[in-house]
Scaffold this active site. Structure first.
Site, PDB file in Angstrom:
ATOM      1  N   SER A 116      -6.727  -5.635   5.927  1.00 32.30           N
ATOM      2  CA  SER A 116      -8.139  -5.651   5.524  1.00 32.30           C
ATOM      3  C   SER A 116      -8.793  -7.001   5.790  1.00 32.30           C
ATOM      4  O   SER A 116      -8.133  -8.030   5.911  1.00 32.30           O
ATOM      5  CB  SER A 116      -8.260  -5.337   4.032  1.00 32.30           C
ATOM      6  OG  SER A 116      -7.520  -4.198   3.703  1.00 32.30           O
TER       7      SER A 116
HETATM    8  N1  SAH Z   1      -3.287  -3.531   1.806  1.00 34.21           N
HETATM    9  C1  SAH Z   1      -3.032  -3.617   3.227  1.00 34.21           C
HETATM   10  C2  SAH Z   1      -4.036  -2.815   4.044  1.00 34.21           C
HETATM   11  C3  SAH Z   1      -3.424  -1.577   4.437  1.00 34.21           C
HETATM   12  S1  SAH Z   1      -4.268  -0.425   5.437  1.00 34.21           S
HETATM   13  C4  SAH Z   1      -2.938  -5.037   3.714  1.00 34.21           C
HETATM   14  O1  SAH Z   1      -3.208  -5.973   2.934  1.00 34.21           O
HETATM   15  O2  SAH Z   1      -2.543  -5.246   4.862  1.00 34.21           O
HETATM   16  C5  SAH Z   1      -3.856   1.034   4.510  1.00 34.21           C
HETATM   17  C6  SAH Z   1      -2.404   1.392   4.455  1.00 34.21           C
HETATM   18  O3  SAH Z   1      -2.285   2.557   3.625  1.00 34.21           O
HETATM   19  C7  SAH Z   1      -1.793   1.771   5.787  1.00 34.21           C
HETATM   20  O4  SAH Z   1      -0.693   0.951   6.044  1.00 34.21           O
HETATM   21  C8  SAH Z   1      -1.371   3.236   5.600  1.00 34.21           C
HETATM   22  O5  SAH Z   1      -0.188   3.563   6.273  1.00 34.21           O
HETATM   23  C9  SAH Z   1      -1.209   3.323   4.103  1.00 34.21           C
HETATM   24  N2  SAH Z   1      -1.297   4.665   3.502  1.00 34.21           N
HETATM   25  C10 SAH Z   1      -2.157   5.670   3.795  1.00 34.21           C
HETATM   26  N3  SAH Z   1      -1.922   6.737   2.990  1.00 34.21           N
HETATM   27  C11 SAH Z   1      -0.899   6.382   2.167  1.00 34.21           C
HETATM   28  C12 SAH Z   1      -0.197   7.056   1.118  1.00 34.21           C
HETATM   29  N4  SAH Z   1      -0.488   8.304   0.730  1.00 34.21           N
HETATM   30  N5  SAH Z   1       0.800   6.395   0.492  1.00 34.21           N
HETATM   31  C13 SAH Z   1       1.133   5.131   0.861  1.00 34.21           C
HETATM   32  N6  SAH Z   1       0.517   4.452   1.854  1.00 34.21           N
HETATM   33  C14 SAH Z   1      -0.482   5.072   2.494  1.00 34.21           C
END
Ligand code: SAH
Length: 206
Positions: free
Chosen positions: A51
């Site tokens: 993000s």
């Molecule tokens: N917080 C992260 C941003 C991640 S982007 C950072 O600081 O880098 C969102 C993430 O959510 C992705 O890696 C995606 O694979 C994950 N995601 C999507 N649906 C999900 C679910 N149901 N359970 C766990 N992770 C999930």
């Protein structure tokens, strides 16, 4: 980067301190390292993104983290947001659906000696009952609807923040639990990758 955050209205000094301390380049792909301190999201593996720092700072400050807080994060991604929370709370539990991302995040967090972050691979929409209830919950992917199971794992008076809505743009929603009631506030527009899972988007719709 900090000047940009302050200029955009992040005033919480503890959050600014955490943003100063956690080095984002450790969580960014080597190919994008020269852009690690730009205020922009960047690609990570599996078509996901780390993000934008402003959004990380804003969501973190809206959670009003306390040093005693137990926090659940859905969507570990790079592990950057988890590291920021780990600076401000007692313990972070974070769930990621992609094993490859989880492994990279674990490595980055270990290299920086974050011993208060517990990770697991799985569908975060069903939460982590074993360690519930949580003081705070943060979902860093876009939910199609109100995440009921996660809400049930939130402590009374606890706070939960998540983007809710369609693929490209979503509303950032802040919820406070008041008994069985959710007091809901919309706090701005954001753009996140979709939350995929039992209480998220179906895999074949995204
Ligand atoms: N917080 C992260 C941003 C991640 S982007 C950072 O600081 O880098 C969102 C993430 O959510 C992705 O890696 C995606 O694979 C994950 N995601 C999507 N649906 C999900 C679910 N149901 N359970 C766990 N992770 C999930």
């Amino acid at each position: 980067m900090l000047t940009q955050l302050e200029r955009r209205g992040i005033r919480d000094t503890r959050v600014l301190e955490a943003m100063r301390k956690v080095k984002r380049h450790h969580f960014v792909d080597p190919a994008f390292r020269d852009r690690a301190y730009d205020d922009t999201p960047l690609p990570i593996d599996e078509g996901q993104t780390i993000s934008q720092p402003y959004v990380v700072a804003r969501m973190t400050s809206l959670l009003e983290l306390q040093p005693s807080d137990k926090v659940l994060e859905i969507g570990t991604g790079s592990g950057y947001q988890a590291a920021i929370i780990a600076e401000l709370a007692h313990k972070v539990f974070s769930i990621e659906r992609h094993m490859s991302l989880l492994q990279k995040a674990r490595k980055a967090l270990d290299e920086q000696a974050y011993t208060n972050v517990v990770l697991k691979q799985g569908d975060g929409t069903i939460g982590w009952a074993e360690f519930a209830p949580f003081d705070k919950i943060i979902i860093t992917a876009a939910a199609p609807k109100f995440p009921k199971t996660l809400f049930s794992q939130l402590k009374d008076q606890g706070l939960m923040i998540f983007p809710m809505g369609e693929m490209r743009m979503q509303e950032l929603v802040l919820i406070q639990r008041n008994g069985e009631e959710a007091i809901m506030k919309e706090v701005g527009q954001v753009s996140f990758v979709p939350l995929v899972g039992r209480e998220g988007w179906a895999n074949n719709t995204v």
